[in-house]
Design a protein around this motif. Structure first.
Motif, mmCIF file in Angstrom:
data_model
loop_
_atom_site.group_PDB
_atom_site.id
_atom_site.type_symbol
_atom_site.label_atom_id
_atom_site.label_comp_id
_atom_site.label_asym_id
_atom_site.label_seq_id
_atom_site.Cartn_x
_atom_site.Cartn_y
_atom_site.Cartn_z
ATOM 1 N N VAL A 67 -18.106 -13.883 -6.809
ATOM 2 C CA VAL A 67 -17.187 -13.327 -7.797
ATOM 3 C C VAL A 67 -15.877 -14.103 -7.709
ATOM 4 O O VAL A 67 -15.335 -14.285 -6.623
ATOM 5 C CB VAL A 67 -16.951 -11.819 -7.539
ATOM 6 C CG1 VAL A 67 -15.857 -11.288 -8.438
ATOM 7 C CG2 VAL A 67 -18.243 -11.049 -7.731
ATOM 8 N N GLN A 68 -15.397 -14.574 -8.846
ATOM 9 C CA GLN A 68 -14.142 -15.317 -8.851
ATOM 10 C C GLN A 68 -12.992 -14.385 -8.481
ATOM 11 O O GLN A 68 -12.911 -13.259 -8.953
ATOM 12 C CB GLN A 68 -13.877 -15.917 -10.242
ATOM 13 C CG GLN A 68 -14.822 -17.034 -10.597
ATOM 14 C CD GLN A 68 -14.645 -18.232 -9.676
ATOM 15 O OE1 GLN A 68 -13.574 -18.476 -9.162
ATOM 16 N NE2 GLN A 68 -15.715 -18.972 -9.487
ATOM 17 N N CYS A 69 -12.121 -14.860 -7.652
ATOM 18 C CA CYS A 69 -10.996 -14.063 -7.196
ATOM 19 C C CYS A 69 -9.958 -13.932 -8.301
ATOM 20 O O CYS A 69 -9.613 -14.902 -8.957
ATOM 21 C CB CYS A 69 -10.374 -14.710 -5.967
ATOM 22 S SG CYS A 69 -8.977 -13.767 -5.377
ATOM 23 N N GLN A 70 -9.475 -12.744 -8.475
ATOM 24 C CA GLN A 70 -8.416 -12.465 -9.424
ATOM 25 C C GLN A 70 -7.154 -12.200 -8.605
ATOM 26 O O GLN A 70 -6.928 -11.087 -8.153
ATOM 27 C CB GLN A 70 -8.788 -11.256 -10.266
ATOM 28 C CG GLN A 70 -10.151 -11.350 -10.895
ATOM 29 C CD GLN A 70 -10.060 -11.595 -12.377
ATOM 30 O OE1 GLN A 70 -9.056 -11.284 -12.986
ATOM 31 N NE2 GLN A 70 -11.101 -12.138 -12.950
ATOM 32 N N LYS A 71 -6.352 -13.231 -8.401
ATOM 33 C CA LYS A 71 -5.186 -13.109 -7.523
ATOM 34 C C LYS A 71 -4.239 -12.016 -7.979
ATOM 35 O O LYS A 71 -3.669 -11.304 -7.158
ATOM 36 C CB LYS A 71 -4.477 -14.443 -7.391
ATOM 37 C CG LYS A 71 -5.291 -15.431 -6.574
ATOM 38 C CD LYS A 71 -4.465 -16.622 -6.168
ATOM 39 C CE LYS A 71 -5.396 -17.591 -5.484
ATOM 40 N NZ LYS A 71 -5.042 -17.957 -4.182
ATOM 41 N N ALA A 72 -4.055 -11.852 -9.283
ATOM 42 C CA ALA A 72 -3.155 -10.812 -9.787
ATOM 43 C C ALA A 72 -3.666 -9.422 -9.392
ATOM 44 O O ALA A 72 -2.890 -8.561 -8.969
ATOM 45 C CB ALA A 72 -3.003 -10.921 -11.296
ATOM 46 N N LEU B 122 -3.332 -4.672 -5.817
ATOM 47 C CA LEU B 122 -3.907 -3.739 -4.844
ATOM 48 C C LEU B 122 -3.140 -3.771 -3.516
ATOM 49 O O LEU B 122 -2.899 -2.727 -2.909
ATOM 50 C CB LEU B 122 -5.385 -4.056 -4.611
ATOM 51 C CG LEU B 122 -6.322 -3.692 -5.763
ATOM 52 C CD1 LEU B 122 -7.718 -4.223 -5.492
ATOM 53 C CD2 LEU B 122 -6.350 -2.189 -5.990
ATOM 54 N N ILE B 123 -2.747 -4.961 -3.084
ATOM 55 C CA ILE B 123 -1.994 -5.074 -1.835
ATOM 56 C C ILE B 123 -0.674 -4.326 -1.940
ATOM 57 O O ILE B 123 -0.254 -3.635 -1.011
ATOM 58 C CB ILE B 123 -1.769 -6.560 -1.472
ATOM 59 C CG1 ILE B 123 -3.095 -7.174 -1.046
ATOM 60 C CG2 ILE B 123 -0.715 -6.720 -0.378
ATOM 61 C CD1 ILE B 123 -3.056 -8.688 -0.876
ATOM 62 N N GLU B 124 -0.003 -4.437 -3.090
ATOM 63 C CA GLU B 124 1.272 -3.743 -3.285
ATOM 64 C C GLU B 124 1.112 -2.227 -3.249
ATOM 65 O O GLU B 124 2.035 -1.509 -2.881
ATOM 66 C CB GLU B 124 1.892 -4.150 -4.617
ATOM 67 C CG GLU B 124 2.414 -5.565 -4.634
ATOM 68 C CD GLU B 124 2.855 -6.004 -6.022
ATOM 69 O OE1 GLU B 124 2.865 -5.166 -6.955
ATOM 70 O OE2 GLU B 124 3.184 -7.191 -6.167
ATOM 71 N N ARG B 125 -0.067 -1.734 -3.604
ATOM 72 C CA ARG B 125 -0.291 -0.279 -3.664
ATOM 73 C C ARG B 125 -0.991 0.288 -2.422
ATOM 74 O O ARG B 125 -1.298 1.460 -2.357
ATOM 75 C CB ARG B 125 -1.089 0.052 -4.922
ATOM 76 C CG ARG B 125 -0.263 -0.128 -6.178
ATOM 77 C CD ARG B 125 -1.102 0.000 -7.437
ATOM 78 N NE ARG B 125 -0.311 0.009 -8.632
ATOM 79 C CZ ARG B 125 0.229 -1.062 -9.201
ATOM 80 N NH1 ARG B 125 0.053 -2.242 -8.648
ATOM 81 N NH2 ARG B 125 0.921 -0.975 -10.314
ATOM 82 N N TRP B 126 -1.266 -0.567 -1.444
ATOM 83 C CA TRP B 126 -1.937 -0.140 -0.216
ATOM 84 C C TRP B 126 -0.940 0.502 0.733
ATOM 85 O O TRP B 126 0.142 -0.018 0.962
ATOM 86 C CB TRP B 126 -2.595 -1.337 0.456
ATOM 87 C CG TRP B 126 -3.263 -1.008 1.756
ATOM 88 C CD1 TRP B 126 -2.841 -1.326 3.008
ATOM 89 C CD2 TRP B 126 -4.475 -0.271 1.935
ATOM 90 N NE1 TRP B 126 -3.719 -0.852 3.947
ATOM 91 C CE2 TRP B 126 -4.726 -0.199 3.323
ATOM 92 C CE3 TRP B 126 -5.368 0.329 1.053
ATOM 93 C CZ2 TRP B 126 -5.844 0.449 3.844
ATOM 94 C CZ3 TRP B 126 -6.471 0.976 1.584
ATOM 95 C CH2 TRP B 126 -6.698 1.022 2.961
#
Length: 175
Positions: A35-40, A45-49
């Protein structure tokens, strides 16, 4: 761990390898690897973890990732016997296991503490896919790469722990 840097595509993928991955129940894990990574998306998700609660806080509410979610995404069984066993504590035992599993033993320089360097496993994937034994070795090697990158990758992304090697002993029961 969310990462986009370590694709684990087989370099000589063919239908026989796919059939063997399906037999081991690691086919869906393999598909996640392409699956191609979607950096955005990953950054959002990292910001909301929230590490204190191990949840994502989204505009619609709190989101928890459960073992059932992971099992559904990866297509792995979670309702069977637990995976247990002894870990290897000597390099000699590890060498013997690698020789049995892959037909070749690593040097000490191919290891990092109690881990196998992923570069050594990637080099092993240059096996000739001419017979059943080599195809199984190739698939076992690929599964170790999946374990070390997608399932249980560490922050370095450079190695996989030896403790997973005995799980590959019986090809028919890897899943």
């Amino acid at each position: 761990m969310l990462t986009c840097d370590h694709p684990v595509l087989p370099n000589r993928y063919n239908d026989r390898v796919e059939d063997h991955l399906r037999l081991t129940d690691f086919y869906h894990v393999f598909k996640i690897g392409i699956v191609q990574c979607q950096k955005a998306l990953v950054n959002a998700l990292i910001e909301r973890w929230h590490p204190d609660t191990h949840t994502f806080y989204l505009p619609i509410g709190e989101c928890v990732v459960t073992l059932e979610n992971v099992a559904t995404i990866f297509g792995l069984l979670t309702d069977d016997l637990p995976v247990t066993g002894m870990t290897m504590n000597s390099f000699e035992a590890f060498e013997a296991k690698c020789l049995h599993q892959f037909g070749v033993a690593p040097r000490k320089s191919d290891c990092r503490g109690s881990c196998i360097k992923l570069t050594w496993l990637r080099d092993l994937k240059k096996l000739q896919l001419t017979d059943e034994n080599n195809i199984q070795r190739y698939v076992k090697c690929h599964i170790m790469l999946l374990i070390g990158t997608i399932l249980f990758g560490d922050k370095s992304g450079a190695s996989v722990h030896w403790k997973f090697l005995p799980l590959l002993r019986d090809f028919g029961n890897i899943g």
